[in-house]
Write an enzyme that holds these catalytic residues in place. Structure first.
Site, PDB file in Angstrom:
ATOM      1  N   GLU A  51       0.813  -1.213   0.000  1.00  0.00           N
ATOM      2  CA  GLU A  51       0.000   0.000   0.000  1.00  0.00           C
ATOM      3  C   GLU A  51       0.856   1.276   0.000  1.00  0.00           C
ATOM      4  OE1 GLU A  51      -3.604  -0.302   2.594  1.00  0.00           O
ATOM      5  OE2 GLU A  51      -2.615  -2.136   3.257  1.00  0.00           O
ATOM      6  N   ASP A  90     -15.048  -1.171   9.039  1.00  0.00           N
ATOM      7  CA  ASP A  90     -15.831  -1.468   7.845  1.00  0.00           C
ATOM      8  C   ASP A  90     -16.866  -2.546   8.137  1.00  0.00           C
ATOM      9  OD1 ASP A  90     -14.186   0.322   6.552  1.00  0.00           O
ATOM     10  OD2 ASP A  90     -12.910  -1.224   5.657  1.00  0.00           O
ATOM     11  N   SER A 135      -6.709  -2.345   1.733  1.00  0.00           N
ATOM     12  CA  SER A 135      -6.972  -1.642   0.480  1.00  0.00           C
ATOM     13  C   SER A 135      -7.401  -2.562  -0.652  1.00  0.00           C
ATOM     14  CB  SER A 135      -5.747  -0.818   0.031  1.00  0.00           C
ATOM     15  OG  SER A 135      -5.537   0.258   0.901  1.00  0.00           O
ATOM     16  N   GLY A 150      -6.824   5.648   5.273  1.00  0.00           N
ATOM     17  CA  GLY A 150      -6.404   6.531   4.207  1.00  0.00           C
ATOM     18  C   GLY A 150      -6.801   7.977   4.467  1.00  0.00           C
ATOM     19  N   ARG A 183     -10.821   3.238  11.559  1.00  0.00           N
ATOM     20  CA  ARG A 183     -12.041   3.092  10.762  1.00  0.00           C
ATOM     21  C   ARG A 183     -12.482   1.637  10.809  1.00  0.00           C
ATOM     22  NH1 ARG A 183     -10.612   3.395   5.319  1.00  0.00           N
ATOM     23  NH2 ARG A 183     -11.553   1.352   4.951  1.00  0.00           N
ATOM     24  N   ASN A 216      -9.336  -0.626  10.229  1.00  0.00           N
ATOM     25  CA  ASN A 216      -8.159   0.031   9.671  1.00  0.00           C
ATOM     26  C   ASN A 216      -7.590   0.952  10.743  1.00  0.00           C
ATOM     27  OD1 ASN A 216      -8.251  -0.491   6.502  1.00  0.00           O
ATOM     28  ND2 ASN A 216     -10.336  -0.258   7.261  1.00  0.00           N
ATOM     29  N   GLU A 265     -13.710  -5.512   9.019  1.00  0.00           N
ATOM     30  CA  GLU A 265     -12.328  -5.298   9.429  1.00  0.00           C
ATOM     31  C   GLU A 265     -12.156  -3.920  10.038  1.00  0.00           C
ATOM     32  OE1 GLU A 265      -9.432  -4.369   6.126  1.00  0.00           O
ATOM     33  OE2 GLU A 265     -11.053  -5.257   4.932  1.00  0.00           O
ATOM     34  N   TYR A 322      -9.529   4.362  -4.853  1.00  0.00           N
ATOM     35  CA  TYR A 322      -8.462   5.339  -4.987  1.00  0.00           C
ATOM     36  C   TYR A 322      -8.358   6.022  -6.348  1.00  0.00           C
ATOM     37  CZ  TYR A 322      -7.027   3.078  -0.696  1.00  0.00           C
ATOM     38  OH  TYR A 322      -7.015   2.564   0.568  1.00  0.00           O
TER      39      TYR A 322
END
Length: 326
Positions: free
Chosen positions: A29, A265, A159, A285, A263, A281, A279, A225
């Site tokens: 990443e 998800d 990602s 990002g 974060r 993070n 998951e 992205y």
């Protein structure tokens, strides 16, 4: 749902000292991390913070040895040279350098999707059923056990790196190839048909949820992205459901040993309405397409303010009496 956002704790950027914005690295990443890092760097400098870019962990060690780092804004993504697997957190703990985001335990655990889901199950938190796929496991048999359609994904990547979406028998060989190329532990879980959602965490606050509506069939690397066609609806839910997703996300974050910011998800199953955790993070990002800044903006926290609030989590509460307090 109403949000009460506390005022920033500090107004004087001098309270942060010299800040290393840790970005890039050598994980899969890297490019996303460089984009995120540049955004954070520009934002902090716009607020008068003495911030400098540092590319990767060896360069960070050099900078610390040179005496040029008082704290670290970690925006490295991923593992194996990224900053989300507990390695850089352990390094900074050993050197006594404050840093943003969860600590060693939360970072290491949530980098591993299989172990994170095991903790959530033990805590009674909702997550799709799954099968752990060691490198020597028969991918075809695991897919047959779960039943199509499924996702086959690396346990320790983010990602959407290395994810295979298997809708029918024609996609099985692609999943086998992805697993062979990745070489590490993977997991197989059912493809949940429904709404893809995410919740940013900032301290003790669950930010408004975001419902992600990609133009394509699913929210892959390109949709995250590159594409400008992905729609982000914030808040993603309404009323009691919005309150509920915030509670689940915050509980999942804490159960995984996380604090600071991050974060979570989730999916909402279209048939049952059930919210299912996917998951965490721990260094989300911060690019122009990223989700935590979008959610923060909904409660009046702009990008630069968000970076400031994340960074001030590295300063002890009693620093307010020694300078820069709001």
């Amino acid at each position: 749902m109403s949000f009460v956002v506390p005022a920033p704790r500090f107004t004087d950027p001098a309270v942060f000292g010299q800040v290393a914005v840790l970005m890039g690295g050598t994980s899969a990443e890297r490019e996303v991390s460089l984009q995120s890092g540049q955004g954070v760097l520009d934002a902090l400098r716009s607020r008068g913070v003495d911030a400098q870019p540092v590319d990767g962990i060896p360069a960070l060690v050099d900078a610390i040895r040179a005496g040029g780092v008082d704290r670290v804004f970690n925006i490295l993504h991923g593992n194996r040279g990224g900053g989300e697997d507990g390695v850089v957190q352990g390094l900074l703990e050993a050197l006594g350098v404050p840093y943003t985001g969860p600590g060693v335990l939360g970072s290491a655990l949530t980098m591993d999707k299989v172990r994170t889901k095991q903790v959530w199950i033990a805590e009674g938190l909702p997550t799709p059923r799954f099968l752990r796929l060691p490198p020597d496991r028969d991918v075809r048999a695991a897919i047959a056990d779960i039943g199509l359609p499924v996702f086959v994904k690396p346990s320790c990547e983010g990602s959407s790196v290395g994810v295979a979406r298997v809708a029918d028998a024609n996609g099985i060989e692609d999943a086998v190839r992805v697993a062979r190329e990745y070489g590490g532990e993977m997991l197989v879980e059912p493809l949940v048909v429904g709404d893809e959602l995410t919740v940013g965490i900032l301290g003790d606050l669950a930010l408004p949820s975001i419902r992600i509506v990609p133009k394509g069939e699913w929210y892959d690397y390109h949709a995250k992205y590159v594409s400008d066609d992905t729609r982000y609806l914030c808040p993603g839910l309404e009323g009691d459901e919005e309150a509920r997703i915030g509670e689940i996300a915050l509980a999942a974050f804490r159960a995984a040993g996380c604090s600071g910011w991050g974060r979570v998800d989730l999916m909402r199953d279209r048939a049952s309405g059930e919210l299912l955790l996917l998951e965490v993070n721990t260094a989300p990002g911060m690019t122009s397409h990223s989700l935590v800044p979008k959610a923060a903006a909904q409660v009046g926290i702009d990008y630069a303010d968000l970076c400031w609030r994340v960074l001030e989590q590295t300063v002890p509460a009693d620093a307010a009496s020694t300078g820069g307090a709001a």
